[in-house]
Design a protein around this motif. Structure first.
Motif, mmCIF file in Angstrom:
data_model
loop_
_atom_site.group_PDB
_atom_site.id
_atom_site.type_symbol
_atom_site.label_atom_id
_atom_site.label_comp_id
_atom_site.label_asym_id
_atom_site.label_seq_id
_atom_site.Cartn_x
_atom_site.Cartn_y
_atom_site.Cartn_z
ATOM 1 N N UNK A 28 0.832 -1.208 0.000
ATOM 2 C CA UNK A 28 0.000 0.000 0.000
ATOM 3 C C UNK A 28 0.863 1.253 0.000
ATOM 4 N N UNK A 29 1.966 1.217 0.768
ATOM 5 C CA UNK A 29 2.840 2.394 0.840
ATOM 6 C C UNK A 29 3.481 2.686 -0.506
ATOM 7 N N UNK A 30 3.884 1.641 -1.229
ATOM 8 C CA UNK A 30 4.492 1.840 -2.550
ATOM 9 C C UNK A 30 3.457 2.353 -3.545
ATOM 10 N N UNK A 31 2.239 1.829 -3.484
ATOM 11 C CA UNK A 31 1.169 2.273 -4.383
ATOM 12 C C UNK A 31 0.798 3.726 -4.126
ATOM 13 N N UNK A 32 0.829 4.136 -2.857
ATOM 14 C CA UNK A 32 0.400 5.481 -2.479
ATOM 15 C C UNK A 32 1.507 6.515 -2.581
ATOM 16 N N UNK A 33 2.712 6.102 -2.932
ATOM 17 C CA UNK A 33 3.838 7.028 -2.993
ATOM 18 C C UNK A 33 3.558 8.139 -4.001
ATOM 19 N N UNK A 34 4.141 9.291 -3.772
ATOM 20 C CA UNK A 34 3.940 10.428 -4.672
ATOM 21 C C UNK A 34 5.237 11.188 -4.861
ATOM 22 N N UNK A 76 6.539 16.468 1.645
ATOM 23 C CA UNK A 76 7.027 15.145 1.259
ATOM 24 C C UNK A 76 8.283 15.351 0.423
ATOM 25 N N UNK A 77 9.455 15.253 1.057
ATOM 26 C CA UNK A 77 10.706 15.455 0.344
ATOM 27 C C UNK A 77 11.074 16.909 0.128
ATOM 28 N N UNK A 78 10.283 17.833 0.663
ATOM 29 C CA UNK A 78 10.566 19.274 0.617
ATOM 30 C C UNK A 78 10.358 19.784 2.040
ATOM 31 N N UNK A 79 11.313 20.560 2.576
ATOM 32 C CA UNK A 79 11.200 20.930 3.982
ATOM 33 C C UNK A 79 11.779 22.313 4.246
ATOM 34 N N UNK A 80 11.367 22.885 5.360
ATOM 35 C CA UNK A 80 11.822 24.199 5.812
ATOM 36 C C UNK A 80 13.000 23.994 6.745
ATOM 37 N N UNK A 112 6.215 12.222 -13.656
ATOM 38 C CA UNK A 112 5.121 11.289 -13.867
ATOM 39 C C UNK A 112 4.857 10.554 -12.563
ATOM 40 N N UNK A 113 4.152 9.423 -12.607
ATOM 41 C CA UNK A 113 3.850 8.668 -11.397
ATOM 42 C C UNK A 113 5.125 8.328 -10.643
ATOM 43 N N UNK A 114 5.033 8.303 -9.309
ATOM 44 C CA UNK A 114 6.224 8.198 -8.475
ATOM 45 C C UNK A 114 7.055 6.964 -8.769
ATOM 46 N N UNK A 126 13.606 8.480 0.847
ATOM 47 C CA UNK A 126 12.467 7.794 1.450
ATOM 48 C C UNK A 126 12.501 7.837 2.971
ATOM 49 N N UNK A 127 11.342 8.131 3.578
ATOM 50 C CA UNK A 127 11.210 8.080 5.033
ATOM 51 C C UNK A 127 9.985 7.270 5.441
ATOM 52 N N UNK A 128 9.353 6.578 4.489
ATOM 53 C CA UNK A 128 8.134 5.806 4.748
ATOM 54 C C UNK A 128 8.456 4.322 4.874
#
Length: 260
Positions: free
Chosen positions: A63-69, A101-105, A224-226, A247-249
């Motif tokens: 599920x985590x791989x399918x939901x990745x973005x 998600x992969x972008x941070x302050x 495109x798709x992750x 990746x952190x998931x």
């Protein structure tokens, strides 16, 4: 594991059984791999069947791989900001991470990316002018502390309506930037008069309306798709390097098939 034929051969029935299974897709050249976490951007796949010439096919298998973005981030400031003076450049500050998600302050002004690629950057500034004259604000993008060429915009604000009732304007712009992993971007600006400022307006329950942030800044990876970014970047006998977004998931698992 499906039945195999010994190295030195087998009787006709055993060979026929294994061949029939292979023709029906019952082969052993597959498995699963879960991506490394801790913002890792590569994961090593160990499998004795891998050779330097093998082709490795990866398919989302959890599920985590399918939901990745693809990477993204949204940031805002829930307080106002006033320019230091008309003779200096100020940098827009942020105090809230809305989504990430992969972008941070990394501090109050720098928006960092963990993955290389082309990003769409877009800001929305709630500008006000409390002066009784026409004023303006010049705003532009910075990359790693350096002004981005041809990225500035000028936003003109009419004179205030009356004392205590400033004029308002939304300053909005977007740009595409090619960023390397760990690059950072900022929004810089200058004003014609310090009466021009970024204004935060709290939620109004009597209207009603939600709060108006002083600034909203979004950063989106253009891709495109992750799982198109999960690929084999190197391989040798018995192992392969899988490259992917930082990746952190947990439990982001992919099935793989080895051909050749």
């Amino acid at each position: 594991m499906f039945r195999t034929v010994p190295v030195f051969g087998a009787d006709q029935r055993a060979v026929a059984e294994v061949l029939r299974g292979a023709m029906n897709g019952k082969t052993n050249n597959h498995g699963t791999i879960t991506l490394a976490t801790g913002f890792a951007s590569t994961t090593t796949l160990y499998d004795e069947r891998i050779s330097p010439d093998s082709k490795i096919i990866l398919i989302p298998f959890s599920d985590a791989a399918e939901a990745d973005s693809a990477p993204y981030g949204a940031f805002s400031n829930n307080s106002g900001q006033t320019a230091t003076s008309t003779a200096t450049t100020d940098v827009v500050e942020f105090d809230t991470t809305e989504q990430s998600n992969g972008v941070y302050l990394s501090n109050t002004t720098r928006i960092n990316v963990r993955n290389a690629g082309i990003y769409n950057l877009q800001y929305s500034l709630q500008l006000k002018n409390s002066n009784n004259d026409f004023e303006y604000a010049d705003v532009w993008f910075r990359k790693n502390g350096v002004d981005v060429a041809d990225s500035a915009s000028r936003f003109g604000l009419p004179a205030r309506k009356s004392t205590g009732d400033p004029s308002h304007l939304i300053g909005a712009m977007n740009i595409l930037l090619d960023l390397a992993a760990n690059d950072y971007v900022e929004i810089a600006g200058s004003v014609s008069n310090t009466s021009v400022a970024l204004e935060y307006l709290a939620a109004n329950v009597s209207i009603p309306r939600p709060a108006i942030p002083a600034v909203i800044f979004t950063v989106s990876y253009i891709a495109t798709m992750a799982y198109s970014n999960v690929y084999v970047s190197a391989q040798a006998k018995g192992s392969a390097t899988i490259s992917h977004y930082a990746n952190s998931t947990a439990d982001k698992t992919y099935a793989y098939v080895i051909v050749g």
